[in-house]
Write a protein that holds these residues in place. Structure first.
Motif, PDB file in Angstrom:
ATOM      1  N   ASP A  67      17.709  48.674 119.136  1.00  9.62           N
ATOM      2  CA  ASP A  67      17.237  50.331 119.436  1.00  9.62           C
ATOM      3  C   ASP A  67      18.215  51.370 119.086  1.00  9.62           C
ATOM      4  OD1 ASP A  67      18.758  49.372 121.472  1.00  9.62           O
ATOM      5  OD2 ASP A  67      17.174  49.667 123.026  1.00  9.62           O
ATOM      6  N   ASN A  68      19.170  51.003 118.379  1.00 10.31           N
ATOM      7  CA  ASN A  68      20.162  52.335 117.941  1.00 10.31           C
ATOM      8  C   ASN A  68      19.946  52.250 116.365  1.00 10.31           C
ATOM      9  OD1 ASN A  68      21.980  50.214 116.813  1.00 10.31           O
ATOM     10  ND2 ASN A  68      23.298  50.384 118.575  1.00 10.31           N
ATOM     11  N   ASP A  94      12.003  49.155 119.413  1.00  9.69           N
ATOM     12  CA  ASP A  94      12.134  50.656 119.928  1.00  9.69           C
ATOM     13  C   ASP A  94      10.795  51.311 119.949  1.00  9.69           C
ATOM     14  OD1 ASP A  94      11.816  51.371 117.411  1.00  9.69           O
ATOM     15  OD2 ASP A  94      13.386  52.850 117.201  1.00  9.69           O
ATOM     16  N   THR A 124      20.093  58.284 123.562  1.00  9.02           N
ATOM     17  CA  THR A 124      20.378  57.786 122.020  1.00  9.02           C
ATOM     18  C   THR A 124      19.481  56.480 121.542  1.00  9.02           C
ATOM     19  OG1 THR A 124      22.560  58.547 122.156  1.00  9.02           O
ATOM     20  CG2 THR A 124      21.980  57.188 120.409  1.00  9.02           C
ATOM     21  N   LYS A 125      19.203  55.605 122.387  1.00  5.51           N
ATOM     22  CA  LYS A 125      18.547  54.530 122.020  1.00  5.51           C
ATOM     23  C   LYS A 125      16.968  54.381 122.339  1.00  5.51           C
ATOM     24  CE  LYS A 125      22.280  51.342 123.847  1.00  5.51           C
ATOM     25  NZ  LYS A 125      22.439  50.497 122.598  1.00  5.51           N
ATOM     26  N   ASN A 126      16.562  55.749 122.908  1.00  2.61           N
ATOM     27  CA  ASN A 126      15.112  56.011 123.126  1.00  2.61           C
ATOM     28  C   ASN A 126      14.644  57.144 122.334  1.00  2.61           C
ATOM     29  OD1 ASN A 126      12.685  55.376 124.480  1.00  2.61           O
ATOM     30  ND2 ASN A 126      13.372  56.700 126.339  1.00  2.61           N
ATOM     31  N   GLY A 127      15.008  57.343 121.191  1.00  3.73           N
ATOM     32  CA  GLY A 127      14.318  58.662 120.397  1.00  3.73           C
ATOM     33  C   GLY A 127      15.069  59.739 120.212  1.00  3.73           C
ATOM     34  N   CYS A 128      16.541  59.738 120.934  1.00  2.00           N
ATOM     35  CA  CYS A 128      17.273  60.831 120.392  1.00  2.00           C
ATOM     36  C   CYS A 128      18.278  60.478 119.175  1.00  2.00           C
ATOM     37  CB  CYS A 128      18.245  61.523 121.663  1.00  2.00           C
ATOM     38  SG  CYS A 128      17.356  61.951 122.993  1.00  2.00           S
TER      39      CYS A 128
END
Lengths: 348, 348, 348, 348
Positions: free
Chosen positions: D6-7, D331, D203-207
């Motif tokens: 997810d990154n 993600d 970061t891992k969730n859409g940023c």
């Protein structure tokens, strides 16, 4: 005729005797030995500080750096003289033990003045989070160049520190030498004047290798113990540190050794003063003199077997009349005859 | 009847004698004294390693951590036993001295096996830059639980390390005890088997407080010297470290002390073995035994004045028959009569 | 009328556009994205350094400290200007990242001279193992006070460093601004003159937050990567650093932005010069001016909405005629009309 | 068909939009921008913690290590899972930022149990000053293997920590994913259960690259700020961190993204479950699944373009039927069609 340093002389016989006496049977390790109890009690008496935390380590650098590390977070800066041992002679040990704190040099003189300290403190922390934060003030008593701070001077410097809420550490590798010059009590020289943590030197003044750290406020005692262990400075056979320090404090050996060392320098200085061209960088207050002497004089002294350190310049080569800054150090063990012989060489 | 630890006994008379003899006149500080020259020469002979760099420090933790710091960058990890002194007994000193390296525990046993070492190494560095990098392997010889690695075992472990290009450090706080058990030469036990850096203990085996660090490859000698100074581990009056180590090496005092200590344990173990319910965690190979004994037996021994460490459980309270793991350590200085008395108590 | 700093302006539209374009689908993390490949290739071309290792981080402090950490062991000292960002504006980050190295201030001027550097280097390492060892020289190009080093000056300083075998790091947070002033190639300004490691700034010159570190000698590339990760400076979604830097280098945006910023300052300075009592601390060579102006003038400018930093003294209180040292910084984004308005205020 | 991590996905359009909107005119640097004010207010509301100190950094490692450094002196140890990111994936960054603290692995499972935590804590500090001291407990929520702790589980673990006076840090790089699974409030999941410091992942969730650190007790806020600056983690153009986090919190984007990511995994897992021989290491609670699949199946999936990580073993070579542990991560951005296509491949 050895004037090289006070860390090259022997240990005092009473120290050796105490070691021999301590060397019987089993003793609890890591500072729980009975002699350490004696040391703790005695230092608290001497400093009139019944609450003080007292620890022993084996080197002056360890004493200074462990003391400073309990006072200085890694984001802060230590204020010290440009000549301070912690700055010039500890190969970044203060930076190591504090986890990366900075050292801010105060003024350009050997002794810190309140004005210079004030200016140095004002010069830091002007950028909020961006610059190093103001941390402890470190005073060297006596200084590396043989000067001392009077009680009033220590108090004035501590007062500046207090205005900014900063703690004060004293590097007393030659504390005894300074004290016997100052004609005051140990308490007056330290916590009464505002000192928080003291490195109380033994090694240079007749011990084999031991320094006490005195935390006048014991609040950080346990942190100190952890840092000492982590620094690999906690001795298992601790009794041999304790025995040295105990003997050092008994019968005021620490004071009499210091008086001898200082008196030796006084005689030496008197002789040096007669040498044409001799100029003292500072009036020697303890057992150290920095004096400029013509190269030819120094060469002759060396040829006769005198040992000393030429601080700047090349002893062996150059104009015979050129004055060279030279350091002479006297310890307690210096035989009178050696001084006599040296003095006689001066007047030849 | 003191079986508490080998760091609580006295220094050997020959060590004290050497200190007294060293205590005359001036000596060059910081390791440039003639006795250090003797030490260096002698250790190189003993280890058949004429190029080795040899240094002295005062604590075992300092010896281990300075040695490891020259082998382990801060982004790497040290492989060691879960029982290693560097892991359980140095309060993060290895992390401090390496600048933040990690320790990876190898297996779950006291002694590291080649298989466990292989697996541990394989387990690290599987994530490229993300995880800690593989660093030195540290072996404890003898182990904290009184076992030793044979030459073949050391060689096998070093061979695994070599397969991955990793250096090997040996914590030899009880190196002498291990060596006299192993019936091999110091060289065979160390660099011939693949060891790069050795902590060569003196303190636990009759010295007052001195350990040698031997860098068989001198390439990092200067870095070691800088790190020693920065670690506040460089002694000004270094002659007193040198004198201890010199005397320790003369006339094979180090070996005879170790033989005495081990022999004392052998006698003790023989006696303990007779106690109904006694069970040894490991066959004692040096001067340490871990043995489970019924609480009632331990209570009686303690009441008679025996000193030892109950490792797990509460000595004072509980079922009299409950077996408690207990550590007994013998040093060279243990009087025969004390062992006799202890043994007689066992059979009462 | 914002002249507060070049880190307060917006990112250039081309940077934002590049980020938007990069924001599609999946991209390999941690610097293995295709845009990083473009950045690496392009920087190697720009610097005529096909072997150089190139990395991206997000802050200037990270760039400087990671670069220095690969050059400076913890027992060494970094030589830098008393005004260097690493000394005054990084809250001991260099000490942190190097593991406790020291910073030695060179001279008392903003720009380092070869003489002052020579003296500073000579002043260290005179005590063998006791003092900090000589480490890298750090040059700030352009300086915090808006001066630049010519190619000849960089070469002369690097030559002093080379005489002592010391590496050179360049803090180029404003490298582009310095380069367009110097009329030379990037290679001439750096490795051809003797620079080993460069912080190549993007943030202050139109990026959102990205700096490149260029290691002209790639020998320490892997160590840098480990230190970057350990420093928590390795970005998972690295493409957003890459995209900024790629756009910054395309079409010479970095140079045109720097030219705009410098030109804006040139206009500003011309106006400031006309103010009675104005005195420039240094002739502004890039986009920064330090100028003393009477308090009353500054108060009027502020009242009209101008933003700037009074460096010393109190803007609000005191003699209207008292000159106050004030910093003005112009970035590429400054609207022409704002400068015009400011200039018109000056002549009111 | 990207299930690698997810990154590696893009930033959410609302994040990009917010960055574009923030990119106008001048903004006060270093976190004093108005968007940071919005972020602070909003996070305090979300966590019902009006006193909490809130900071932004750009990497998860920075968030964890700065948080831990305010809780863990260098002589202490952090208790964490053997799978914790801080242990396996940060290249000794926690050791670096804490100044050399240790990490003690709790149990051998992915999730820490109260019993294992109790045992691990009991296992440390049994040697007084000699061993590492007990420091903070670090929980990973959700875990690296896709499990979550329920509110009751968090509370039980915090309760063990509190029994020993130890603070609790939560690595919430995937906090949103865990929260939407847990059906509780952010406050319940954290400080009400006993968590002191939270890394709140973006970061891992859409940023693009932003993480918040929430200190529920603000007593160490200033220390955190100094450590952030010293760690080179303070952004000058901070508005671009603020803008991301502000947009992430607006309209509950953080929750909807997490729900999408988890839902994607739920669909994926349902499909994987049908594959003969598939076995889940843990029931996927968030957006991560560890599942063993026969080599032949994995090879076919890969050949069709699916991206995933084989955790143990060699995908390319070996018995086609051998089950290989494989990680799949989904993600929020995963196109439905890709999942469909992947699922259809599974049933082929």
């Amino acid at each position: 005729m050895f004037f090289g340093s006070d860390n090259t002389g022997p240990a005092h016989p009473q120290i050796m005797q105490a070691l021999a006496e301590a060397n019987t049977g089993y003793a609890t390790p890591y500072g729980a030995d009975p002699l350490m109890e004696e040391v703790r009690t005695r230092l608290r008496e001497i400093f009139e500080a019944p609450e003080a935390a007292v620890y022993l380590v084996a080197t002056g650098t360890a004493a200074n750096c462990l003391g400073l590390a309990t006072l200085c977070p890694p984001t802060h800066t230590v204020f010290c003289s440009p000549n301070a041992h912690i700055h010039v002679d500890e190969c970044n040990a203060p930076e190591f033990y504090t986890g990366g704190a900075k050292l801010t040099l105060v003024g350009q003189e050997d002794k810190i003045t309140p004005e210079a300290l004030h200016d140095a403190i004002e010069g830091e922390e002007v950028r909020g989070v961006h610059g190093p934060q103001r941390g402890p003030v470190s005073l060297t008593q006596a200084t590396e160049f043989g000067q001392t701070y009077s009680v009033a001077e220590v108090a004035a410097l501590c007062s500046v520190a207090r205005d900014y809420g900063l703690p004060v550490q004293m590097d007393g590798a030659r504390f005894a030498n300074a004290l016997v010059t100052a004609n005051c009590t140990p308490a007056e020289m330290t916590w009464r004047a505002g000192v928080d943590v003291l490195s109380f030197g033994g090694t240079k003044n007749g011990c084999m290798g031991v320094e006490a750290v005195v935390l006048f406020d014991p609040a950080k005692a346990w942190e100190f113990e952890l840092r000492r262990k982590r620094g690999a400075q906690l001795f298992s056979k601790h009794r041999y540190l304790s025995a040295q320090m105990a003997a050092y404090l008994r019968d005021d050996l620490w004071l009499s050794n210091a008086r001898s060392a200082n008196a030796n320098m006084a005689r030496l200085a008197e002789g040096l003063r007669q040498v044409p061209g001799a100029r003292f960088a500072y009036e020697p207050a303890v057992n150290i003199a920095f004096v400029t002497l013509p190269r030819a004089v120094l060469q002759r002294l060396k040829a006769e077997g005198a040992v000393f350190n030429v601080w700047t310049g090349n002893l062996d080569k150059g104009d015979p009349e050129e004055p060279l800054l030279t350091r002479f150090v006297t310890d307690w063990s210096l035989p009178e005859a050696e001084i006599d012989r040296f003095l006689s060489l001066l007047t030849t």
